[in-house]
Design a protein around this motif. Sequence first.
Motif, PDB file in Angstrom:
ATOM      1  N   GLN A 232     -30.263 -14.120 -32.208  1.00  0.00           N
ATOM      2  CA  GLN A 232     -30.575 -13.768 -30.817  1.00  0.00           C
ATOM      3  C   GLN A 232     -30.430 -14.998 -29.906  1.00  0.00           C
ATOM      4  O   GLN A 232     -29.902 -14.912 -28.797  1.00  0.00           O
ATOM      5  CB  GLN A 232     -32.010 -13.230 -30.710  1.00  0.00           C
ATOM      6  CG  GLN A 232     -32.233 -11.892 -31.407  1.00  0.00           C
ATOM      7  CD  GLN A 232     -31.533 -10.727 -30.707  1.00  0.00           C
ATOM      8  OE1 GLN A 232     -30.811 -10.921 -29.723  1.00  0.00           O
ATOM      9  NE2 GLN A 232     -31.715  -9.521 -31.226  1.00  0.00           N
ATOM     10  N   GLY A 233     -30.894 -16.147 -30.423  1.00  0.00           N
ATOM     11  CA  GLY A 233     -30.784 -17.391 -29.646  1.00  0.00           C
ATOM     12  C   GLY A 233     -29.326 -17.706 -29.347  1.00  0.00           C
ATOM     13  O   GLY A 233     -28.970 -18.136 -28.247  1.00  0.00           O
ATOM     14  N   ARG A 235     -26.936 -15.576 -29.047  1.00  0.00           N
ATOM     15  CA  ARG A 235     -26.442 -14.636 -28.034  1.00  0.00           C
ATOM     16  C   ARG A 235     -26.828 -15.095 -26.635  1.00  0.00           C
ATOM     17  O   ARG A 235     -26.025 -14.999 -25.705  1.00  0.00           O
ATOM     18  CB  ARG A 235     -27.001 -13.229 -28.292  1.00  0.00           C
ATOM     19  CG  ARG A 235     -26.366 -12.604 -29.515  1.00  0.00           C
ATOM     20  CD  ARG A 235     -26.776 -11.170 -29.714  1.00  0.00           C
ATOM     21  NE  ARG A 235     -26.175 -10.678 -30.950  1.00  0.00           N
ATOM     22  CZ  ARG A 235     -26.257  -9.439 -31.389  1.00  0.00           C
ATOM     23  NH1 ARG A 235     -26.931  -8.540 -30.693  1.00  0.00           N
ATOM     24  NH2 ARG A 235     -25.675  -9.082 -32.516  1.00  0.00           N
ATOM     25  N   GLU A 236     -28.040 -15.612 -26.525  1.00  0.00           N
ATOM     26  CA  GLU A 236     -28.481 -16.082 -25.197  1.00  0.00           C
ATOM     27  C   GLU A 236     -27.568 -17.181 -24.682  1.00  0.00           C
ATOM     28  O   GLU A 236     -27.194 -17.208 -23.515  1.00  0.00           O
ATOM     29  CB  GLU A 236     -29.924 -16.591 -25.275  1.00  0.00           C
ATOM     30  CG  GLU A 236     -30.942 -15.478 -25.108  1.00  0.00           C
ATOM     31  CD  GLU A 236     -32.328 -15.924 -25.502  1.00  0.00           C
ATOM     32  OE1 GLU A 236     -32.661 -17.105 -25.254  1.00  0.00           O
ATOM     33  OE2 GLU A 236     -33.071 -15.103 -26.093  1.00  0.00           O
ATOM     34  N   HIS A 239     -24.270 -15.723 -23.572  1.00  0.00           N
ATOM     35  CA  HIS A 239     -24.355 -14.801 -22.426  1.00  0.00           C
ATOM     36  C   HIS A 239     -24.837 -15.481 -21.155  1.00  0.00           C
ATOM     37  O   HIS A 239     -24.793 -14.893 -20.090  1.00  0.00           O
ATOM     38  CB  HIS A 239     -25.282 -13.619 -22.767  1.00  0.00           C
ATOM     39  CG  HIS A 239     -24.669 -12.685 -23.744  1.00  0.00           C
ATOM     40  ND1 HIS A 239     -24.969 -11.350 -23.823  1.00  0.00           N
ATOM     41  CD2 HIS A 239     -23.721 -12.885 -24.693  1.00  0.00           C
ATOM     42  CE1 HIS A 239     -24.259 -10.783 -24.786  1.00  0.00           C
ATOM     43  NE2 HIS A 239     -23.497 -11.706 -25.319  1.00  0.00           N
ATOM     44  N   GLY A 240     -25.281 -16.734 -21.282  1.00  0.00           N
ATOM     45  CA  GLY A 240     -25.850 -17.409 -20.115  1.00  0.00           C
ATOM     46  C   GLY A 240     -24.870 -18.377 -19.474  1.00  0.00           C
ATOM     47  O   GLY A 240     -23.721 -18.493 -19.908  1.00  0.00           O
TER      48      GLY A 240
END
Length: 734
Positions: A232-233, A235-236, A239-240
């Motif tokens: 998840q980290g 992905r952040e 996506h950021g």
Amino acid sequence: MLPDDPDRDGLHQPKQDIDMIYQSDALTVNRLEGDIAELNFDLKGESVNKFDQNTVSSLTAALDALEAESGIKGLLVTSGKPVFIVGADITEFTSLFGASKEDIKPFTGINNANFNRLASLPYPSCAAINGFAMGGGLEICLACDFRVMSSAAKVGLPETKLGILPGWGGTVRLPRIIGVDEAVMWMATGADKRADEALKSGAVDAVVAPEQLREVALATLQGGMTGKLDYQGRREVKHGPLPLNDTEAMMSFFTIKAMVGQQAGKNYPAPVKVVEVIEAARGMGLEDALDVEADGFAELATTDVAAALVGVFLSDQLLGKKAKEWEQKADKKIERAAVLGAGIMGGGIAYQSAYRGVPIKMKDSDQKGLDAGLEEATKLLATRVSRGRMSPEEMGHVLSSIDPMLSYDRFDEVDIVVEAVVENPKVKHAVLAETEEKINDSAILASNTSTISITYLAEALKRPENFCGMHFFNPVHAMPLVEVIRGEKSSDTAIARTVAYANRMGKKAVVVKDCPGFLVNRVLFPYFGGFNALLRDGADFQAVDKVMERWGWPMGPAYLMDVVGIDTGVHAAQVMAEGFPDRMQPDFKSATEVVFENDRYGQKNGKGFYEYVPDKRGKPKKSVNDAVYDLLAPVVAERQEFEREDIIARMMLPMAIEMARCLEEGIVGTPAEADLALVYGVGFPPFRGGLFRWVDTVGLAHIAEASEKFSHLGKAYELTDDMKARLAAGKTYY
Ligand code: NAD
């Protein structure tokens, strides 16, 4: 569970067993033990996986199926072929070039939606990169949470080499994964990256031996599934926005842009566009950043440069296919070769053959020649060793496969002999006839002559059917082209074996028909003719060089003549003039002849149009000595400035028109082969795609106008009937 309509594009087959989630002829999704889904790319009927329209729509359907399937906890992405995925289907690009930017955006949009869905699945994903993952092939891996790579694989984003940029998230995800500087270098050069390089820059999480790939990729995926690895980290981060403040960004992008711009040159806009796109999207989230990328992609895809570079890529594939077809026609593989003459060309041919694994006998009539030939090969190999591209043992092995000799010892064992003795018809006739006695009846003889008719040389032979031309370019190791020349009596077998040998040597073979100058020199000399006429009329050779270099040539005509050798050039010009007196026989004394008569032979003796002294690394450094202008004074008009466009037209038109004649006479088979012969043989600017591509780009109407304007310069500027007919019919060459 199946997608709503698995057969919506007619290509997908029904579910066959309980573990299959989705199947088409491009890919399969299976459920493995432990609730892992495997998405396996394996495009039916093709040797490689690629993102053609079929694969893209299959992926959409596969994602529909995956999203509808319950209980999946992780996704493994694999390939069923030796490569992973080689990228987009470039043949589908050509339809983009005539389109508007608005029409192009959906092209990238559909697969971006796929990759975004893959990146947002409610469980982790891992790509197992077993072989080449290029362009879109790497971009899908970047959309996955984890990447494990085989030590035998290679990855890269080569789009800028085609004049475009990565359009499926590469410019967004790569800099967020490996940092801006490194990502720009990957994309601006378009270079393939080995597994160790990819690991070092952080583009992949692990590199393993090929046989461990699946196991390690599954273990990595498990790590994500159990929470040991934080997907998840990751992905952040992807996506950021990029983690740069304004000052850092300003400094960093300013420097990178300047560096990339300088390396690429103004004729290649894609690398700088990559930097601009990353910069513009640096503060954005994924969706907006992808939008910026799509704009950049569309902007580049509508340029002539992209059309030309994609054209070169596709023509190269055509050339490779033709060369393979010839090779398949060959009755025998080339296992052993010989070269006659160990000079500049013979030495180069021996090196290239041995380096590519075909042992070669190198015969000269003079021990000094043999020594020089071996010395040159040793120098080239030593450079490879010092750059870490070859081990000293390999160097020893290559050198020992060059067999220098003064006799014809065991010439009956060779499959092909390349003749590269001095450019003298009498000597060549004698040497060829003598060699024919020493080789076996089926061995092929090929001449590397640059000017002498192959049909004429064959007159010395008892088996002219076993003879053809094999024209290399200097320096042999660096120039990719080989012209394989069919004389009147050359058999298909002779051509096939010679092309097969060129393939083994890693060269690009273009088969052409015999005529003075063959293909490349036949069109190059009208270009030099244009140059001599410009000088006669008062142009400064330095000014002409500058204009033509800005136009894209690696060197202008005066400099090129110096590199070729003024003596060689003058001799070849005479041969061409005899062959085509109506358009290649000048009715004035040329500046080049004057330079020659003053013993200025070019780089080889340190003076030609320019003068040359070796620099610190021993490379000839070019300078101007005004004395050469005094020498030229008697044959040139008073100095005058010419318009840039006029210089270009006066240089390029005779070349383009002669090339059209070559096509019309069947000297060369297709515009694609003709264009590549110039790109690979004389460094014709790839961003212009070759002569025919250039004519298509500027338009025959423009060529016709220039032909009219310069009709006073003679027949070299007169359009052929076929060109006129094409103009009238609005027909292009491509
Ligand atoms: P070179 O003068 O460097 O070498 C010629 C070699 O042939 C010399 O070593 C000489 O000793 C040897 N030789 C002469 N007579 C011989 C004989 N009877 N038997 C065996 N060896 C003999 O010449 P080069 O530049 O290497 O050119 C060789 C051929 O390649 C020519 O036909 C030339 O037109 C052609 N070619 C040259 C270039 C170029 O740029 N130099 C490019 C393409 C083709």
